[in-house]
Design a protein around this motif. Structure first.
Motif, PDB file in Angstrom:
ATOM      1  N   HIS A   1     -10.052  45.076  22.924  1.00  9.17           N
ATOM      2  CA  HIS A   1      -8.659  45.094  23.386  1.00  9.17           C
ATOM      3  C   HIS A   1      -7.814  45.983  22.488  1.00  9.17           C
ATOM      4  O   HIS A   1      -7.009  46.794  22.959  1.00  9.17           O
ATOM      5  N   ASP A   2      -7.986  45.814  21.160  1.00  4.22           N
ATOM      6  CA  ASP A   2      -7.168  46.607  20.244  1.00  4.22           C
ATOM      7  C   ASP A   2      -7.393  48.101  20.449  1.00  4.22           C
ATOM      8  O   ASP A   2      -6.454  48.902  20.423  1.00  4.22           O
ATOM      9  N   VAL A   3      -8.660  48.475  20.653  1.00  3.05           N
ATOM     10  CA  VAL A   3      -8.973  49.894  20.822  1.00  3.05           C
ATOM     11  C   VAL A   3      -8.511  50.395  22.180  1.00  3.05           C
ATOM     12  O   VAL A   3      -7.789  51.385  22.303  1.00  3.05           O
ATOM     13  N   VAL A   4      -8.917  49.689  23.246  1.00  6.17           N
ATOM     14  CA  VAL A   4      -8.634  50.155  24.596  1.00  6.17           C
ATOM     15  C   VAL A   4      -7.138  50.118  24.889  1.00  6.17           C
ATOM     16  O   VAL A   4      -6.573  51.076  25.431  1.00  6.17           O
ATOM     17  N   ALA A   5      -6.473  49.004  24.549  1.00  6.17           N
ATOM     18  CA  ALA A   5      -5.045  48.886  24.862  1.00  6.17           C
ATOM     19  C   ALA A   5      -4.247  49.991  24.180  1.00  6.17           C
ATOM     20  O   ALA A   5      -3.352  50.595  24.789  1.00  6.17           O
ATOM     21  N   HIS A   6      -4.559  50.262  22.926  1.00  5.89           N
ATOM     22  CA  HIS A   6      -3.804  51.286  22.207  1.00  5.89           C
ATOM     23  C   HIS A   6      -4.018  52.669  22.820  1.00  5.89           C
ATOM     24  O   HIS A   6      -3.052  53.360  23.189  1.00  5.89           O
ATOM     25  N   HIS A   7      -5.264  53.063  22.946  1.00  7.51           N
ATOM     26  CA  HIS A   7      -5.539  54.416  23.428  1.00  7.51           C
ATOM     27  C   HIS A   7      -5.135  54.607  24.882  1.00  7.51           C
ATOM     28  O   HIS A   7      -4.616  55.667  25.259  1.00  7.51           O
ATOM     29  N   VAL A   8      -5.351  53.597  25.712  1.00  8.33           N
ATOM     30  CA  VAL A   8      -4.963  53.727  27.112  1.00  8.33           C
ATOM     31  C   VAL A   8      -3.447  53.816  27.245  1.00  8.33           C
ATOM     32  O   VAL A   8      -2.927  54.568  28.084  1.00  8.33           O
ATOM     33  N   SER A   9      -2.727  53.044  26.431  1.00 11.71           N
ATOM     34  CA  SER A   9      -1.264  53.136  26.469  1.00 11.71           C
ATOM     35  C   SER A   9      -0.802  54.538  26.095  1.00 11.71           C
ATOM     36  O   SER A   9       0.085  55.117  26.738  1.00 11.71           O
ATOM     37  N   VAL A  10      -1.400  55.087  25.041  1.00  4.31           N
ATOM     38  CA  VAL A  10      -1.038  56.445  24.637  1.00  4.31           C
ATOM     39  C   VAL A  10      -1.367  57.439  25.742  1.00  4.31           C
ATOM     40  O   VAL A  10      -0.560  58.330  26.080  1.00  4.31           O
ATOM     41  N   MET A  11      -2.524  57.306  26.347  1.00  6.39           N
ATOM     42  CA  MET A  11      -2.916  58.225  27.410  1.00  6.39           C
ATOM     43  C   MET A  11      -2.007  58.089  28.631  1.00  6.39           C
ATOM     44  O   MET A  11      -1.676  59.088  29.289  1.00  6.39           O
TER      45      MET A  11
ATOM     46  N   SER B   1      -4.372  68.018  26.758  1.00 12.94           N
ATOM     47  CA  SER B   1      -5.293  68.131  25.621  1.00 12.94           C
ATOM     48  C   SER B   1      -5.205  66.887  24.742  1.00 12.94           C
ATOM     49  O   SER B   1      -6.235  66.389  24.244  1.00 12.94           O
ATOM     50  N   ALA B   2      -3.961  66.372  24.569  1.00 15.93           N
ATOM     51  CA  ALA B   2      -3.807  65.143  23.785  1.00 15.93           C
ATOM     52  C   ALA B   2      -4.493  63.967  24.473  1.00 15.93           C
ATOM     53  O   ALA B   2      -5.097  63.106  23.821  1.00 15.93           O
ATOM     54  N   ILE B   3      -4.408  63.933  25.795  1.00 13.37           N
ATOM     55  CA  ILE B   3      -5.094  62.856  26.540  1.00 13.37           C
ATOM     56  C   ILE B   3      -6.599  62.946  26.325  1.00 13.37           C
ATOM     57  O   ILE B   3      -7.276  61.932  26.107  1.00 13.37           O
ATOM     58  N   GLU B   4      -7.136  64.154  26.395  1.00 11.05           N
ATOM     59  CA  GLU B   4      -8.575  64.333  26.172  1.00 11.05           C
ATOM     60  C   GLU B   4      -8.965  63.894  24.766  1.00 11.05           C
ATOM     61  O   GLU B   4      -9.968  63.186  24.586  1.00 11.05           O
TER      62      GLU B   4
ATOM     63  N   MET C   1     -11.424  59.730  21.166  1.00  8.53           N
ATOM     64  CA  MET C   1     -11.292  58.760  20.070  1.00  8.53           C
ATOM     65  C   MET C   1     -11.593  57.349  20.556  1.00  8.53           C
ATOM     66  O   MET C   1     -12.271  56.561  19.878  1.00  8.53           O
ATOM     67  N   ALA C   2     -11.066  57.013  21.744  1.00  6.35           N
ATOM     68  CA  ALA C   2     -11.319  55.674  22.302  1.00  6.35           C
ATOM     69  C   ALA C   2     -12.808  55.462  22.529  1.00  6.35           C
ATOM     70  O   ALA C   2     -13.361  54.396  22.215  1.00  6.35           O
TER      71      ALA C   2
ATOM     72  N   THR D   1     -15.276  56.923  20.980  1.00  5.71           N
ATOM     73  CA  THR D   1     -15.967  56.826  19.691  1.00  5.71           C
ATOM     74  C   THR D   1     -15.827  55.437  19.108  1.00  5.71           C
ATOM     75  O   THR D   1     -16.814  54.824  18.651  1.00  5.71           O
ATOM     76  N   GLU D   2     -14.608  54.891  19.125  1.00 11.56           N
ATOM     77  CA  GLU D   2     -14.398  53.553  18.566  1.00 11.56           C
ATOM     78  C   GLU D   2     -15.111  52.493  19.391  1.00 11.56           C
ATOM     79  O   GLU D   2     -15.690  51.546  18.843  1.00 11.56           O
ATOM     80  N   MET D   3     -15.093  52.621  20.712  1.00 14.79           N
ATOM     81  CA  MET D   3     -15.802  51.650  21.548  1.00 14.79           C
ATOM     82  C   MET D   3     -17.294  51.719  21.297  1.00 14.79           C
ATOM     83  O   MET D   3     -17.987  50.695  21.267  1.00 14.79           O
ATOM     84  N   ARG D   4     -17.817  52.932  21.101  1.00 12.59           N
ATOM     85  CA  ARG D   4     -19.248  53.079  20.814  1.00 12.59           C
ATOM     86  C   ARG D   4     -19.604  52.402  19.494  1.00 12.59           C
ATOM     87  O   ARG D   4     -20.654  51.765  19.365  1.00 12.59           O
ATOM     88  N   ASN D   5     -18.722  52.494  18.521  1.00 12.87           N
ATOM     89  CA  ASN D   5     -18.968  51.826  17.237  1.00 12.87           C
ATOM     90  C   ASN D   5     -18.965  50.313  17.382  1.00 12.87           C
ATOM     91  O   ASN D   5     -19.779  49.607  16.785  1.00 12.87           O
TER      92      ASN D   5
END
Length: 400
Positions: free
Chosen positions: A198-208, A231-234, A239-240, A242-246
């Motif tokens: 949630h922390d990873v997805v919510a943050h990055h999806v909100s930014v995107m 480009s920022a969305i990409e 990043m999202a 990469t963090e989810m994969r980790n």
């Protein structure tokens, strides 16, 4: 039709005991005993009545497990008549031994002691009332010792059976406890992974989402700015991923070194500048202030502080409104880490209970759990001068 094996076995045992008892009763009559030099005064010769009494004494063996005490009482009756009628003790006592053993094996101590006493009394009564007299007191002692030995063997078997049942029951309880612990551990791990995702997805999806909305508005008027937003969305999406994969990597059962090498270090306070820069690119003017001398932090506290800032900035991006600014303050102290995220926007919506907090979802729950896990103090709510703030204070032991 299902056959009760224990009842079948007891029936076969009753027939076997009856056959052996009748054969010995007939073979060891007065003539045979007298030829061997044993006293036979008053002993009656084997006849049909004696054989019938021997068989009747063995019949209760067929129900020795179902009604052991009743079977013993029923078997002692014809055995007593054998002694009273002068047939001597004979070999009918073989069934009495089997029945006494059964009572001791399948009934409690009180009933088993009663059965032993009943067998002794019945033997003494038949010996005294019958015409056949024993050669001496040693014969009575031998019979008593045999009865006690058989009774003791039955009790020993019962205790061993009870011990094995207790071991099985204990093993079952331990297995249930282990299964419950396993389920609890799995649930806790799923909850932890859910918070991380949630922390990873919510943050990055909100930014995107914010960047995509900006790109859509300026796509026709300013294609160059729209291209930068895309480009920022990409970049944010990568990043999202990469963090989810980790995070998902911890679910792998492969413990090889190359699998572990794929997992990078968890983010921490050292990564806040990059996070702040990302929020600036997303359209939320953000400043980072560091107070005190930075020192190495425990891994759990380091990650919790980063996630708190990430969640706080994500909610500021969502709810602060246009023109709002955010300030992240990290104060290092010898015994405490103070982390604050404040904005000057319109703040989060008010909950029905009247408590101002983050919007409903895993974010608030995750922050509260993370801070509580490390003994921290969390405060969430509107600021006196307007805006909204999230603050956590983590205690540090021995200056760490």
């Amino acid at each position: 039709m299902r056959i009760d094996r224990s009842r079948l076995h007891d029936t076969v045992l009753a027939g076997l005991v009856a056959a052996i008892s009748v054969a010995l009763f007939v073979l060891y009559g007065p003539d045979r005993l007298q030829a061997e030099g044993l006293p036979v005064g008053g002993m009656r010769r084997p006849d049909a009545l004696g054989v019938l009494l021997v068989v009747l004494a063995c019949v209760p063996v067929a129900v020795r497990r179902r009604w052991p005490l009743a079977a013993l009482c029923a078997g002692l009756v014809p055995e007593t008549f054998l002694n009273v009628f002068g047939y001597g003790t004979g070999m009918s006592s073989l069934s009495g031994l089997v029945l006494l053993y059964s009572v001791a094996s399948y009934r409690g101590l009180a009933i088993a002691l009663g059965a032993l006493l009943l067998s002794l009394v019945t033997y003494v009564t038949g010996a005294v009332a019958g015409p056949v007299r024993a050669a001496g007191w040693n014969e009575y002692v031998v019979v008593a010792v045999v009865l006690v030995a058989v009774w003791g063997a039955g009790r020993s078997l019962r205790l061993r059976r009870a011990y094995l049942e207790e071991l099985k029951d204990r093993a079952t309880r331990l297995e249930r406890a282990h299964a419950a612990d396993t389920r609890a551990a799995r649930a806790e791990e799923r909850s932890r992974i859910a918070r991380e995702l949630h922390d990873v997805v919510a943050h990055h999806v909100s930014v995107m989402t914010v960047q995509a909305a900006a790109a859509r508005r300026v796509l026709a008027s300013n294609p160059e700015l729209a291209r930068e937003a895309l480009s920022a969305i990409e970049h944010t999406g990568r990043m999202a991923m990469t963090e989810m994969r980790n995070i998902v990597g911890v679910l792998r059962t492969d413990s090889r070194a190359d699998a572990r090498a794929e997992l990078g270090p968890q983010p921490g306070v050292r990564d806040l500048p990059a996070l702040v820069e990302q929020m600036r690119e997303a359209g939320l003017p953000t400043r980072l202030r560091t107070e005190g001398e930075p020192a190495p932090l425990p891994a759990g506290v380091d990650l919790a502080a980063y996630r708190l800032v990430q969640e706080g900035l994500t909610n500021s991006l969502r709810h602060a409104g246009a023109g709002a600014q955010a300030v992240v303050t990290v104060r290092h102290d010898a015994h405490e880490l103070d982390v604050r995220v404040e904005d000057d926007g319109q703040g989060a919506p008010r909950e029905p209970a009247g408590e101002m907090s983050l919007p409903p979802g895993h974010g608030l729950v995750g922050i509260r759990e993370r801070v509580a896990l490390y003994g921290g103090i969390l405060s969430i709510g509107p600021l006196p001068g307007g805006g909204f703030g999230v603050r956590a204070r983590f205690p540090l032991k021995d200056g760490q």
